[in-house]
Design an enzyme around this catalytic site. Structure first.
Site, PDB file in Angstrom:
ATOM      1  N   TYR A 152     -14.266  -0.763   4.271  1.00  0.00           N
ATOM      2  CA  TYR A 152     -14.339   0.805   3.771  1.00  0.00           C
ATOM      3  C   TYR A 152     -15.184   0.760   2.325  1.00  0.00           C
ATOM      4  CZ  TYR A 152     -10.426  -0.031   7.316  1.00  0.00           C
ATOM      5  OH  TYR A 152      -9.985  -0.132   8.605  1.00  0.00           O
ATOM      6  N   GLU A 181       1.091  -1.283   0.070  1.00  0.00           N
ATOM      7  CA  GLU A 181      -0.289   0.401   0.062  1.00  0.00           C
ATOM      8  C   GLU A 181       1.153   0.991   0.253  1.00  0.00           C
ATOM      9  OE1 GLU A 181      -3.061   0.354   2.912  1.00  0.00           O
ATOM     10  OE2 GLU A 181      -3.777  -1.722   2.435  1.00  0.00           O
TER      11      GLU A 181
END
Length: 683
Positions: A476, A419
């Site tokens: 999310y 990420e």
């Protein structure tokens, strides 16, 4: 009394009875001594703490492994103390100039400076890989020498990771060892690795062709002709292959020696079904080092997914952070690590992504023995510094990851990181640099990267051989069922891209419950356990029907410390684990995956901890194997269901006021299984 005094005098003369960490008397073989006791600790930088005569009498006595963030690293606020911690001990080493002496650190977070007898022995930058320093010239031939270690877990712009959604526990949180070898020995300074690397050149049903490279070091003052013998043994310790040669090495030199070996009728390492292990021992003069050997092939096909030994072997696994415990942080004993992997095996996982950094040596050993396929990665997390120093540090940590773990058959892929939030030139450059190290150090394994938060086809996702995607549909991102739609779209758009789901899941508190839950706010304080289970159900249904996904890894196996978080039922904890951080409670989602993944008979009533009910009826949902399941309430039979997709449901079961004993039974694998809960209805 006289006999006791004589015994104590004898122990003192032999060097065994000392008030500090000590090494065993040397022989002709390599010795390793764990230096667990006899340490003093002070939190905060102290001028002069490295000096031999420094007075540490007021410092706190500690045993290793140790961290100073055991409490504040998991209490929330994001304000755990990142500082310099000093450790001191007195070390006794026998053997003198005829032996080589090394200090080995299995992990110290984040930057470590070591002083022996007041002199600087070395500096290591990186909190998760092991390292060794040669201290031969710094120790006396007899008696004690003071050792001082400064460990600094403050953020450092030149050292990865810069930060992360996890607590960077400071300290000597893994073992420290004293290693003593003969002056002619297997190299101990090859990026912290064993100095022995075995490469599988070919594998058929009749033979395995191997190349074993041993780094031979001559620390004597004269040129030596050194015999090198390499021995392969099977699981029963029978010798199945031998190679012998010799090499001339100059004083102070190190020469790699490669030997060819053939193992006939090889027994393959075949994952959790048959994790068969050989061993390879390199003998150099009077020194010897052994490493594990598993004979297997790995490949990833863009349509068929992961292949183990040429056969499709879909990876259904979990992510893990460092083994930890409340009140201890990551400074845990081996027994805690063993317990963690016993739970992973109980779950039925066949793979582990060791996020987001190199894990402890014991974890790789356990993965080898349990047959778990491993993805392990360097700590390039979140952001990268645009500097030559940061790139060099990432490259060094990549070298360490490979050299220390290349012999583990469980390791299938090297990870470039996780990420990167910005697709900057610096981030792309450092991922490319890590990829180059992995390709040079280990051309046989695949590389991968966990991508998130940007376009699926962003340049960040193009450096590694494989791509993992962190996709939290239902948490999310909206609707867990969208995971399958997303995967199909990506696969259709780029059918040659080899993709996996590197992270998916949802938070869950075992203290919070809601029947038929609505999607909670991820950063909020309401994370009902039932919702995590529903996300798990929908996610796995999407994953298991798509063979082109070469792997999937639930985030995460255990709740863990992330001091900056403030959500769920308590601050400082990421609660997406399938098991609580104290390892006491398996959440409902654990049993869902166990029913789908393991060969164990599973029978589990969900929402068992929702003990106080306010409605007159409730659904009873059970995770189970394939055998019929019968339900009763207070002894009254309410019918039998054959589980569909490992779930049996009785809708609208009546609950009378007061306690209701709910029991399910099934007969599987030749015996009866029962699960019982008590739900109390309050008007």
């Amino acid at each position: 009394m006289r006999r006791l005094v004589l015994a104590l005098v004898t122990l003192l003369m032999c060097g065994f009875f000392v008030p500090a960490a000590t090494a065993a008397p040397p022989g002709h073989d390599r010795t390793e001594t764990v230096l667990a006791t006899g340490w003093k600790f002070h939190l905060g930088d102290v001028p002069g703490a490295a000096e031999p005569e420094f007075d540490d009498s007021s410092w706190a006595p500690v045993s290793l492994p140790h961290t100073w963030n055991a409490a504040d690293g998991a209490d929330g606020g994001g304000n755990y103390r990142r500082d310099v911690g000093w450790y001191r001990t007195r070390l006794a080493v026998d053997g003198g100039a005829a032996r080589r002496v090394f200090l080995q650190f299995d992990g110290a977070n984040l930057v470590t400076d070591v002083y022996v007898g007041g002199r600087h022995a070395g500096r290591h930058e990186g909190g998760y890989s092991g390292f060794r320093f040669d201290i031969t010239g710094l120790v006396p031939a007899g008696g004690f020498v003071p050792v001082a270690v400064a460990v600094d877990n403050r953020k450092n712009a030149d050292v990865a990771p810069l930060d992360g959604d996890f607590t960077l526990f400071g300290g000597l949180y893994r073992d420290v060892r004293l290693v003593v070898t003969d002056p002619v020995h297997v190299d101990a300074l090859d990026f912290g690795g064993p100095g022995v690397a075995v490469r599988q050149k070919a594998l058929t049903a009749t033979a395995a062709e191997l190349e074993a490279t041993t780094r031979v070091t001559n620390d004597t003052p004269v040129t030596r002709r050194i015999p090198v013998r390499t021995v392969v043994r099977d699981r029963a310790r029978r010798v199945v292959a031998v190679a012998a040669t010799s090499v001339t090495v100059a004083p102070g030199g190190t020469v790699p020696v490669t030997s060819a070996l053939r193992v006939r009728d090889p027994h393959r390492w075949n994952g959790v079904r048959d994790p068969y292990l050989y061993s390879v021992t390199a003998e150099v003069g009077g020194d010897a080092v052994s490493v594990p050997l598993g004979l297997r092939t790995f490949a990833v096909d863009p349509a068929r997914g992961f292949l183990l030994n040429g056969v499709p072997y879909p990876l259904h696994g979990v992510n893990t952070q460092l083994p930890s415990r409340p009140g201890r942080g990551t400074a845990v004993p081996d027994a805690a690590i063993d317990a963690d992997y016993a739970l992973i095996a109980e779950l039925g996982a066949n793979a582990v992504r060791m996020a987001h950094y190199q894990h402890s040596p014991r974890e790789y050993d356990l993965a080898d023995r349990l047959g778990l396929v491993v993805w392990t990665e360097v700590p390039l997390v979140g952001f990268a510094t645009d500097s030559a120093a940061f790139t060099a540090n990432a490259e060094t940590q990549a070298h360490e990851l490979v050299r220390q773990n290349t012999d583990h058959p469980s390791v299938a892929m090297w990870g470039l990181g996780n990420e990167q939030y910005v697709s900057s030139p610096a981030a792309n450059a450092v991922l490319a640099a890590a990829q180059a190290v992995f390709r040079a150090d280990d051309p046989d394994r695949l590389t991968t990267y966990a991508h998130c938060c940007l376009s699926d086809s962003d340049a960040l996702a193009g450096h590694a051989d494989l791509t993992g995607y962190n996709r939290y549909y239902g948490w999310y991102l909206p609707d867990a069922a969208n995971l399958g739609k997303w995967a199909d779209g990506l696969h259709a758009a780029d059918p040659q891209r080899r993709i996996s789901v590197s992270e998916y899941g949802a938070g869950a508190s075992v203290r919070q419950h809601e029947q038929h839950p609505v999607p909670p706010v991820p950063g909020g304080h309401w994370h009902p356990e039932e919702y995590q289970a529903e996300v798990a159900e929908a996610s796995w249904r999407a994953i298991e029907t798509r063979p082109y996904l070469w792997g999937s890894f639930v985030w995460v196996m255990f709740d863990f410390a992330s001091d900056g978080r403030n959500e769920g039922d308590r601050p400082g904890i990421n609660d997406k684990g399938l098991v609580t951080d104290d390892r006491v409670t398996r959440k409902d989602a654990f049993y869902w995956y166990q029913a789908n993944w393991s060969d164990r008979p599973v029978l589990h009533i969900t929402s068992a901890r929702d003990t106080v009910r306010t409605t007159a009826t409730t659904d009873v949902k059970v995770y189970a194997g394939t055998a019929p399941v019968s339900l009763s309430v207070d002894g009254v039979p309410l019918g039998t269901r054959v589980p569909g997709d490992h779930i049996a449901v009785w809708p609208g079961v009546a609950l009378h006021p007061g306690p209701n004993v709910v029991r399910v039974t099934s007969f599987e694998d030749g015996r009866w299984h029962t699960d019982t809960v008590t739900w109390t209805r309050q008007p």
